[in-house]
Design a protein around this motif. Structure first.
Motif, mmCIF file in Angstrom:
data_model
loop_
_atom_site.group_PDB
_atom_site.id
_atom_site.type_symbol
_atom_site.label_atom_id
_atom_site.label_comp_id
_atom_site.label_asym_id
_atom_site.label_seq_id
_atom_site.Cartn_x
_atom_site.Cartn_y
_atom_site.Cartn_z
ATOM 1 N N UNK A 71 -43.432 -51.691 -46.258
ATOM 2 C CA UNK A 71 -43.438 -52.966 -46.560
ATOM 3 C C UNK A 71 -42.044 -53.570 -46.947
ATOM 4 N N UNK A 72 -41.116 -52.488 -47.374
ATOM 5 C CA UNK A 72 -39.253 -53.296 -47.118
ATOM 6 C C UNK A 72 -39.079 -52.845 -45.709
ATOM 7 N N UNK A 73 -39.584 -51.889 -45.310
ATOM 8 C CA UNK A 73 -38.968 -51.697 -43.769
ATOM 9 C C UNK A 73 -38.556 -53.138 -43.331
ATOM 10 N N UNK A 74 -39.868 -54.093 -43.593
ATOM 11 C CA UNK A 74 -40.488 -54.976 -42.892
ATOM 12 C C UNK A 74 -39.597 -56.291 -42.760
ATOM 13 N N UNK A 75 -39.065 -55.876 -43.474
ATOM 14 C CA UNK A 75 -37.893 -57.333 -43.737
ATOM 15 C C UNK A 75 -37.132 -57.895 -42.929
ATOM 16 N N UNK A 76 -36.916 -59.619 -42.812
ATOM 17 C CA UNK A 76 -36.106 -60.028 -42.423
ATOM 18 C C UNK A 76 -34.571 -59.099 -42.329
ATOM 19 N N UNK A 77 -33.934 -59.016 -40.606
ATOM 20 C CA UNK A 77 -32.636 -58.873 -41.309
ATOM 21 C C UNK A 77 -31.725 -60.091 -41.472
ATOM 22 N N UNK A 78 -30.675 -59.898 -42.164
ATOM 23 C CA UNK A 78 -30.337 -60.756 -43.045
ATOM 24 C C UNK A 78 -28.842 -61.131 -41.783
ATOM 25 N N UNK A 79 -29.422 -62.614 -41.974
ATOM 26 C CA UNK A 79 -28.143 -63.180 -41.230
ATOM 27 C C UNK A 79 -26.699 -63.330 -41.632
ATOM 28 N N UNK A 80 -26.091 -63.892 -40.762
ATOM 29 C CA UNK A 80 -24.812 -64.882 -41.682
ATOM 30 C C UNK A 80 -23.079 -64.144 -40.664
#
Length: 80
Positions: A71-80
């Motif tokens: 589930x931690x691998x499903x985190x949204x990529x950080x944008x910025x």
């Protein structure tokens, strides 16, 4: 066989073989209780027994760690 207090319920379907269905019906009638109540009590007792088993607890811990990793691998990529 003491079931837990009543709470919000969910409908589940259960398929039993004829012999087991006859047995639980006979036991429930003898105890003067509903078949559904006898099944709820049996499920409650099963869960109590499982969570008292150290091997079950080890498997549960491994499963939780694996699920968390996935589930931690499903985190949204950080944008910025």
């Amino acid at each position: 066989m003491t079931p837990p207090p009543r709470e919000e319920s969910r409908v589940m379907s259960l398929r039993l073989g004829a012999k087991l269905a006859d047995q639980i019906s006979a036991v429930a009638r003898t105890d003067e209780t509903a078949v559904a109540e006898a099944i709820r009590a049996a499920i409650h007792d099963y869960i109590v027994a499982r969570v008292a088993d150290p091997e079950f607890l080890d498997r549960r811990k491994r499963r939780m760690e694996e699920d968390l990793r996935i589930l931690e691998g499903l985190r949204r990529p950080e944008t910025g």
